[in-house]
Design a protein around this motif. Structure first.
Motif, PDB file in Angstrom:
ATOM      1  N   VAL A 166       5.993   0.956  -3.573  1.00  0.00           N
ATOM      2  CA  VAL A 166       6.505   1.366  -2.259  1.00  0.00           C
ATOM      3  C   VAL A 166       5.512   0.878  -1.223  1.00  0.00           C
ATOM      4  N   ARG A 167       5.961  -0.044  -0.355  1.00  0.00           N
ATOM      5  CA  ARG A 167       5.050  -0.759   0.534  1.00  0.00           C
ATOM      6  C   ARG A 167       5.550  -0.725   1.975  1.00  0.00           C
ATOM      7  N   SER A 168       4.662  -1.045   2.897  1.00  0.00           N
ATOM      8  CA  SER A 168       5.033  -1.144   4.300  1.00  0.00           C
ATOM      9  C   SER A 168       5.421  -2.581   4.650  1.00  0.00           C
ATOM     10  N   THR A 169       6.520  -2.710   5.387  1.00  0.00           N
ATOM     11  CA  THR A 169       6.938  -4.024   5.882  1.00  0.00           C
ATOM     12  C   THR A 169       5.889  -4.600   6.832  1.00  0.00           C
ATOM     13  N   PHE A 170       5.124  -3.736   7.473  1.00  0.00           N
ATOM     14  CA  PHE A 170       4.235  -4.153   8.545  1.00  0.00           C
ATOM     15  C   PHE A 170       2.782  -4.280   8.085  1.00  0.00           C
ATOM     16  N   SER A 171       2.586  -4.425   6.779  1.00  0.00           N
ATOM     17  CA  SER A 171       1.239  -4.543   6.232  1.00  0.00           C
ATOM     18  C   SER A 171       1.297  -5.360   4.948  1.00  0.00           C
ATOM     19  N   ASP A 172       0.168  -5.979   4.590  1.00  0.00           N
ATOM     20  CA  ASP A 172       0.068  -6.686   3.314  1.00  0.00           C
ATOM     21  C   ASP A 172      -0.541  -5.810   2.221  1.00  0.00           C
ATOM     22  N   GLU A 173      -0.855  -4.553   2.546  1.00  0.00           N
ATOM     23  CA  GLU A 173      -1.403  -3.653   1.537  1.00  0.00           C
ATOM     24  C   GLU A 173      -0.369  -3.393   0.447  1.00  0.00           C
ATOM     25  N   GLU A 174      -0.849  -3.095  -0.752  1.00  0.00           N
ATOM     26  CA  GLU A 174       0.048  -2.965  -1.903  1.00  0.00           C
ATOM     27  C   GLU A 174       0.755  -1.630  -1.977  1.00  0.00           C
ATOM     28  N   GLY A 175       0.407  -0.674  -1.137  1.00  0.00           N
ATOM     29  CA  GLY A 175       1.119   0.594  -1.100  1.00  0.00           C
ATOM     30  C   GLY A 175       0.891   1.426  -2.341  1.00  0.00           C
ATOM     31  N   THR A 176       1.963   2.083  -2.813  1.00  0.00           N
ATOM     32  CA  THR A 176       1.877   2.986  -3.961  1.00  0.00           C
ATOM     33  C   THR A 176       2.604   2.386  -5.156  1.00  0.00           C
TER      34      THR A 176
END
Length: 405
Positions: free
Chosen positions: A233-243
């Protein structure tokens, strides 16, 4: 062939800036060597021209009597607009892409219009497109009944489309893009110090979703769990990998020690009514009669406690007047407490650990919050409180279990 499924929700497609971010995520994964299937929702939210709720509002102001079958025909338009818009933008960026409706992508469903269940997915045409190095864009939320009718999958249906497609394609991963950077320990709108979670189990996120967390639909997680496909589960507005959502063994392999936490998150469902029905002396059929009557009248019940003296359960506030009327017509004298909230403490590590309930009671007692009802399972303990006490309960429990650290 390395296959990745990406799913972009309505807010990820609602503005030109957001759509540019979607293109960025697609380009990055193509450069990483993946063949992509991209599942899209309708653009935006209520009030924006192509959103699902906007289409429903349009019908509401133009007759308001459109049958469910024809509603599904209309609602399928929202995702088609999203998919073709994205296809145009990808071609403009020099990326070859093709669009498939749910039916063309192989989604076969039953005929339960507005809330259909997936019976099978045959992604042959999607695979052919990927073999031709095209991005396969698939309209989420929809499928086709055996007789050819358009169907939609209900709320959260695009998440379900994405994981079902991922399972059918035997994808390496399913990425769910949304407007928040992963799954948090609590609703950040109510608990200001909620923290992002690096990794959770399928069971934990299923429970969080079932009990109020709105990041991903529980049906989608259940499909991923059955197929053993990891979900991010990631953010469209970030390149972070999320959960990352995976099985406990996968968590142990990737993040040694994290499985030792007792509690993962706190969730809630508000606007529920507690109903108490007491049995008359000498009668033993109250529970059977009550719950058969609720089912017959299509009233969803939750938080059920059954005792020798009667039954206590909850319904949504909007169903309460009808539930009480049904019970009175049966000769019962029900008691009702409206405007309650179910607060859930969720964690895969709490099973068999003594003292969790004691911590819950301690945290709420310190805040003078009355527990109206409680229940538990292997991974969840629920308490019912008044809606007035809900936010304080969420914050107290979040702090009690160290989720703010």
């Amino acid at each position: 062939m390395r296959i990745l499924v990406q799913k972009f929700g309505g807010t990820s497609l609602s503005t030109a800036e957001a759509r540019n971010q979607v293109i960025h995520h697609i380009q990055r994964e193509l450069e990483n060597g993946y063949h992509l299937a991209v599942v899209v929702s309708a653009m935006g939210r209520r009030g924006e021209p192509y959103a699902t709720d906007t289409l429903l509002d349009w019908i509401g102001s133009n007759g308001a009597k459109l049958p469910a079958r024809e509603q599904d025909m209309l609602l399928c338009c929202g995702e088609i607009i999203s998919a073709t818009t994205l296809c145009s933008l990808l071609h403009d960026a020099g990326i070859s892409a093709t669009v498939f409706t749910g039916a063309q992508a192989g989604f076969k469903t039953d005929q339960h219009f507005n809330n259909a269940r997936i019976l099978d997915v045959n992604p042959e045409r999607v695979l052919e497109a990927m073999k031709e190095n095209k991005v396969a864009i698939v309209t989420g939320f929809q499928g086709q009944a055996e007789n050819g009718d358009h169907t939609t999958l209900g709320r959260g249906g695009s998440d379900t489309s994405a994981t079902a497609l991922g399972a059918a394609l035997r994808a390496e991963m399913v990425d769910i893009y949304t407007d928040v950077n992963g799954i948090l320990t609590a609703d950040p709108r109510l608990v200001e110090d909620a923290k992002p979670l690096t990794v959770v189990t399928y069971a934990e996120i299923c429970n969080m979703a079932h009990h109020g967390a709105k990041v991903i639909h529980p049906r989608a997680v259940e499909i991923a769990m059955q197929a053993q496909i990891p979900v991010r589960v990631r953010s469209t507005f970030s390149d972070e990998e999320g959960t990352l959502v995976t099985n406990p063994d996968g968590i142990h392999d990737l993040y040694e020690g994290i499985v030792d936490r007792f509690v993962t998150g706190i969730a809630y469902v508000s606007n529920v009514t507690q109903i108490t029905v007491e049995a008359q002396e000498g009668t033993h059929d109250l529970q059977l009669n009550v719950f058969k009557a609720m089912a017959h009248n299509q009233i969803s019940v939750d938080f059920i406690n059954v005792t020798l003296s009667g039954a206590v359960y909850t319904v949504f506030d909007h169903d309460a007047p009808r539930a009480l009327e049904v019970l009175k017509d049966m000769g019962y004298s029900p008691k009702a407490l409206s405007s309650c909230a179910k607060v859930s403490v969720i964690g895969g590590g709490m099973n068999g650990v003594p003292g969790i309930m004691a911590h819950i009671v301690e945290a709420l007692t310190k805040q003078d919050i009355q527990i109206l009802q409680s229940a538990d399972s292997n991974t969840t303990i629920w308490v019912l409180v008044t809606k007035e006490d809900m936010v304080r309960a969420l914050r107290a429990l979040h702090e009690q279990f160290g989720l703010n650290r």
